[in-house]
Design a protein around this motif. Structure first.
Motif, PDB file in Angstrom:
ATOM      1  N   LEU A 184       0.818  -1.209   0.000  1.00 47.93           N
ATOM      2  CA  LEU A 184       0.000   0.000   0.000  1.00 47.93           C
ATOM      3  C   LEU A 184       0.852   1.259   0.000  1.00 47.93           C
ATOM      4  N   VAL A 185       1.769   1.350   0.950  1.00 45.13           N
ATOM      5  CA  VAL A 185       2.568   2.565   1.112  1.00 45.13           C
ATOM      6  C   VAL A 185       3.593   2.724  -0.011  1.00 45.13           C
ATOM      7  N   SER A 186       4.231   1.621  -0.400  1.00 45.58           N
ATOM      8  CA  SER A 186       5.274   1.703  -1.437  1.00 45.58           C
ATOM      9  C   SER A 186       4.711   2.165  -2.772  1.00 45.58           C
ATOM     10  N   VAL A 187       3.642   1.516  -3.216  1.00 50.91           N
ATOM     11  CA  VAL A 187       3.070   1.854  -4.523  1.00 50.91           C
ATOM     12  C   VAL A 187       2.397   3.225  -4.487  1.00 50.91           C
ATOM     13  N   ALA A 188       1.715   3.555  -3.388  1.00 48.81           N
ATOM     14  CA  ALA A 188       1.097   4.874  -3.268  1.00 48.81           C
ATOM     15  C   ALA A 188       2.150   5.972  -3.290  1.00 48.81           C
ATOM     16  N   SER A 189       3.243   5.775  -2.561  1.00 47.91           N
ATOM     17  CA  SER A 189       4.329   6.764  -2.544  1.00 47.91           C
ATOM     18  C   SER A 189       4.963   6.890  -3.921  1.00 47.91           C
ATOM     19  N   LEU A 190       5.141   5.764  -4.592  1.00 45.33           N
ATOM     20  CA  LEU A 190       5.706   5.774  -5.937  1.00 45.33           C
ATOM     21  C   LEU A 190       4.819   6.560  -6.898  1.00 45.33           C
ATOM     22  N   MET A 191       3.520   6.335  -6.822  1.00 46.96           N
ATOM     23  CA  MET A 191       2.582   7.041  -7.696  1.00 46.96           C
ATOM     24  C   MET A 191       2.505   8.530  -7.335  1.00 46.96           C
ATOM     25  N   MET A 192       2.587   8.843  -6.046  1.00 50.71           N
ATOM     26  CA  MET A 192       2.596  10.247  -5.639  1.00 50.71           C
ATOM     27  C   MET A 192       3.855  10.945  -6.134  1.00 50.71           C
ATOM     28  N   GLY A 193       4.974  10.229  -6.115  1.00 48.57           N
ATOM     29  CA  GLY A 193       6.217  10.798  -6.620  1.00 48.57           C
ATOM     30  C   GLY A 193       6.144  11.103  -8.106  1.00 48.57           C
ATOM     31  N   VAL A 194       5.592  10.163  -8.857  1.00 49.17           N
ATOM     32  CA  VAL A 194       5.413  10.389 -10.293  1.00 49.17           C
ATOM     33  C   VAL A 194       4.409  11.518 -10.521  1.00 49.17           C
ATOM     34  N   GLY A 195       3.352  11.545  -9.700  1.00 48.63           N
ATOM     35  CA  GLY A 195       2.343  12.590  -9.834  1.00 48.63           C
ATOM     36  C   GLY A 195       2.853  13.980  -9.505  1.00 48.63           C
ATOM     37  N   ALA A 196       3.958  14.050  -8.788  1.00 49.88           N
ATOM     38  CA  ALA A 196       4.541  15.349  -8.462  1.00 49.88           C
ATOM     39  C   ALA A 196       5.128  16.038  -9.688  1.00 49.88           C
ATOM     40  N   VAL A 197       5.502  15.253 -10.699  1.00 48.86           N
ATOM     41  CA  VAL A 197       6.141  15.827 -11.886  1.00 48.86           C
ATOM     42  C   VAL A 197       5.430  15.451 -13.190  1.00 48.86           C
ATOM     43  N   GLN A 198       4.435  14.572 -13.105  1.00 49.43           N
ATOM     44  CA  GLN A 198       3.725  14.115 -14.298  1.00 49.43           C
ATOM     45  C   GLN A 198       2.224  14.111 -14.037  1.00 49.43           C
ATOM     46  N   GLU A 199       1.452  14.698 -14.931  1.00 47.94           N
ATOM     47  CA  GLU A 199       0.010  14.737 -14.758  1.00 47.94           C
ATOM     48  C   GLU A 199      -0.717  13.646 -15.541  1.00 47.94           C
ATOM     49  N   ASN A 200       0.019  12.937 -16.387  1.00 48.87           N
ATOM     50  CA  ASN A 200      -0.596  11.919 -17.235  1.00 48.87           C
ATOM     51  C   ASN A 200      -1.040  10.719 -16.392  1.00 48.87           C
ATOM     52  N   VAL A 201      -2.330  10.373 -16.470  1.00 49.59           N
ATOM     53  CA  VAL A 201      -2.863   9.287 -15.654  1.00 49.59           C
ATOM     54  C   VAL A 201      -2.299   7.935 -16.081  1.00 49.59           C
ATOM     55  N   LYS A 202      -2.054   7.781 -17.388  1.00 44.97           N
ATOM     56  CA  LYS A 202      -1.515   6.517 -17.881  1.00 44.97           C
ATOM     57  C   LYS A 202      -0.134   6.250 -17.290  1.00 44.97           C
ATOM     58  N   THR A 203       0.671   7.301 -17.185  1.00 41.12           N
ATOM     59  CA  THR A 203       2.008   7.156 -16.602  1.00 41.12           C
ATOM     60  C   THR A 203       1.930   6.709 -15.155  1.00 41.12           C
ATOM     61  N   MET A 204       0.997   7.285 -14.404  1.00 44.12           N
ATOM     62  CA  MET A 204       0.849   6.919 -12.998  1.00 44.12           C
ATOM     63  C   MET A 204       0.385   5.481 -12.843  1.00 44.12           C
ATOM     64  N   ILE A 205      -0.557   5.061 -13.685  1.00 39.84           N
ATOM     65  CA  ILE A 205      -1.086   3.700 -13.583  1.00 39.84           C
ATOM     66  C   ILE A 205      -0.012   2.672 -13.938  1.00 39.84           C
TER      67      ILE A 205
END
Length: 205
Positions: A42-63
């Motif tokens: 939960l924490v690892s993947v959520a943190s990873l996605m939040m990190g990507v979301g900090a610099v990328q707005e593309n939803v496909k990239t986050m998924i």
């Protein structure tokens, strides 16, 4: 007339153990693995996605990032738990041989840890935790709303995992939930902040 005395004797049922006498520490090993695996995913993947979301707005990239984290983390948990439990198994087998040779104690029928079972359980637990932020982000188009939904979903899941662990182990519920919730918030905030900082220094993605 002589008084009649009645003596009532209650015979406890065989193999009946009062709940108050149950040793909940017996659950510690498998409970630790399950709770650790789910929280880690939960924490690892959520943190990873939040990190990507900090610099990328593309939803496909986050998924895609989330799924990559899920696959990598599940494999890592399985291999790590397998190696760890196998090492424990080797130590216990060696000790059993020493006990039999020096003291004549035969402990061959004792229950030994199962590396394969531990590996599968850890991998499944990690995946169950990791899928939460991925599903939370999958159907949200707006970037800021998506980040907020991830944090909200992860927070609810952290409280749930903390509560389940406390219930099964009969430990303080509030402390357990608060501990995992604050830890998860810290991990997501630190990852988001540091990735945002690196992105703002001129690193282009």
């Amino acid at each position: 007339m002589a008084a009649q005395n009645h003596l009532q004797i209650t015979i406890p049922k065989e193999n009946q153990t009062p709940e108050k006498d149950f040793d909940y520490s017996q659950r510690a090993q498998w409970l630790r693995a399950a709770v650790l695996g789910a929280n880690d995913g939960l924490v690892s993947v959520a943190s990873l996605m939040m990190g990507v979301g900090a610099v990328q707005e593309n939803v496909k990239t986050m998924i895609i990032t989330g799924f990559a984290g899920l696959f990598a983390g599940a494999c890592s948990m399985a291999i790590g738990e397998f190696v760890s439990v196998y090492s424990q198994l080797d130590i216990e087998r060696a000790q059993m041989k020493r006990d039999k040779a020096t003291r004549g104690q035969d402990r061959e029928h004792e229950q030994l840890p199962n590396p394969f079972q531990a590996a599968v359980a850890s991998s499944i637990a990690f995946s169950l935790g990791a899928i939460v932020p991925i599903l939370a982000a999958a159907f949200i188009a707006n970037h800021k709303l998506r980040l907020a939904v991830i944090v909200a979903a992860v927070s609810l899941a952290l409280v749930a995992f903390g509560g389940i662990g406390a219930f099964l182990g009969r430990s303080p519920m509030v402390k357990s939930c608060a501990r995992v919730l604050i830890g998860g918030w810290m991990a997501m905030a630190i990852t988001f902040g540091l990735t945002k900082l690196i992105g703002s220094t001129g690193l282009e993605m």
